[in-house]
Design an enzyme around this catalytic site. Structure first.
Site, short mmCIF file in Angstrom:
data_model
loop_
_atom_site.label_atom_id
_atom_site.label_comp_id
_atom_site.label_asym_id
_atom_site.label_seq_id
_atom_site.Cartn_x
_atom_site.Cartn_y
_atom_site.Cartn_z
N SER A 58 63.74 11.55 -36.82
CA SER A 58 63.82 11.16 -35.36
C SER A 58 62.93 11.78 -34.49
O SER A 58 62.24 11.41 -33.34
CB SER A 58 65.28 11.17 -34.91
OG SER A 58 66.07 10.01 -35.62
N PHE A 59 62.93 13.19 -34.66
CA PHE A 59 62.10 14.07 -34.06
C PHE A 59 60.73 13.71 -33.98
O PHE A 59 60.03 13.82 -33.05
CB PHE A 59 62.19 15.40 -34.37
CG PHE A 59 61.79 16.49 -33.30
CD1 PHE A 59 62.61 16.64 -32.09
CD2 PHE A 59 60.46 17.09 -33.40
CE1 PHE A 59 62.19 17.89 -31.26
CE2 PHE A 59 60.20 18.00 -32.39
CZ PHE A 59 61.00 18.25 -31.49
N VAL A 82 70.81 10.31 -35.79
CA VAL A 82 71.11 11.84 -35.76
C VAL A 82 72.55 12.09 -35.92
O VAL A 82 73.16 11.34 -34.67
CB VAL A 82 70.60 12.64 -34.38
CG1 VAL A 82 70.84 14.10 -34.36
CG2 VAL A 82 69.00 12.12 -34.36
N VAL A 83 72.97 12.61 -36.79
CA VAL A 83 74.44 12.76 -36.89
C VAL A 83 74.68 14.16 -36.57
O VAL A 83 74.21 15.17 -37.47
CB VAL A 83 74.80 12.49 -38.34
CG1 VAL A 83 76.57 12.61 -38.62
CG2 VAL A 83 74.53 10.94 -38.59
N GLY A 86 77.20 21.05 -37.60
CA GLY A 86 77.99 22.20 -37.11
C GLY A 86 77.07 23.09 -36.30
O GLY A 86 77.45 24.25 -36.16
N HIS A 89 71.45 22.11 -33.63
CA HIS A 89 70.41 21.24 -33.72
C HIS A 89 70.68 19.71 -33.32
O HIS A 89 69.50 19.15 -32.69
CB HIS A 89 70.29 21.12 -35.41
CG HIS A 89 69.19 20.28 -35.94
ND1 HIS A 89 69.25 18.94 -36.52
CD2 HIS A 89 67.89 20.75 -36.19
CE1 HIS A 89 68.21 18.59 -36.95
NE2 HIS A 89 67.32 19.37 -36.75
N PHE A 114 65.06 1.61 -27.42
CA PHE A 114 65.81 2.84 -28.09
C PHE A 114 66.94 2.38 -29.13
O PHE A 114 68.05 2.06 -28.77
CB PHE A 114 66.45 3.57 -26.85
CG PHE A 114 66.82 4.93 -27.04
CD1 PHE A 114 65.84 5.93 -27.10
CD2 PHE A 114 68.23 5.24 -27.50
CE1 PHE A 114 66.30 7.28 -27.43
CE2 PHE A 114 68.58 6.29 -27.77
CZ PHE A 114 67.68 7.46 -27.97
N ARG A 128 77.22 0.83 -36.65
CA ARG A 128 76.26 0.48 -35.49
C ARG A 128 74.95 -0.17 -36.17
O ARG A 128 73.82 -0.54 -35.39
CB ARG A 128 76.00 1.60 -34.65
CG ARG A 128 77.03 1.97 -33.56
CD ARG A 128 77.05 3.16 -32.99
NE ARG A 128 78.14 3.43 -32.03
CZ ARG A 128 79.33 3.74 -32.49
NH1 ARG A 128 79.79 3.81 -33.59
NH2 ARG A 128 80.30 3.90 -31.35
#
Length: 170
Positions: A58-59, A82-83, A86, A89, A114, A128
């Site tokens: 995604s970045f 993006v999940v 911990g 990030h 988007f 989703r």
């Protein structure tokens, strides 16, 4: 549910638009659902001039979205996942992607759909992704929003010469 209250968009006359979809590769199952939804929307809208490109994550979406925008596409759709993990990030990637895609759209005048899922869990993303059993189809929604915006931009009348000469737009 996040989709509650979403508008029902009806796109009129999207023919002749050039639309590109740029999609990340992380989370393959989720991404396949998003891409399938996006391609289905392009079919339903009659968009024949289209391109699909894949990037690592995604970045990388904003830089490719910008390249597509400056190469004459009328709309670009960015798809990614993006999940939350911990570490911070998640926050950095989500913020960078969101700001980057917004900057591309504002600076180029090209709408960016988007379709980047920013979820706490993989289950939320699956819900989703437009897969069988999903509650939402964000790939489809992102295309519809981008094309609808491109059609709106196309409908803005050119200012008259007199208005331009006097520094005002009618």
């Amino acid at each position: 549910m996040s989709g509650k209250g979403a508008p029902v968009l009806s796109v009129m006359n999207g023919s002749g638009l050039r639309v590109a979809v740029v999609a990340a590769q992380w989370h393959e199952k989720i991404m396949n659902g998003l891409v399938d939804g996006a391609l289905r929307a392009l079919d339903e809208l009659g968009i024949e001039q289209r391109t699909l490109l894949r990037v690592p994550g995604s970045f990388e979406l904003p830089v490719v979205a910008r390249a597509l925008a400056v190469h004459g596409y009328d709309a670009v759709v960015a798809l990614g996942v993006v999940v939350r993990g911990g570490t911070p990030h998640f926050d950095y990637v989500c913020q960078g992607v969101t700001q980057g895609l917004t900057q591309v759209s504002v600076e180029t005048g090209v709408p960016i759909g988007f379709g980047v899922l920013t979820c706490d869990t993989e289950e939320q993303a699956l819900d989703r992704a437009g897969l069988e059993g999903s509650q939402e189809d964000k790939g489809h929604e992102a295309v519809t929003a981008a094309v609808s915006t491109a059609v709106t931009l196309r409908s803005i009348p050119e200012p008259s010469r007199q208005a331009v000469a006097h520094g005002r737009v009618e």
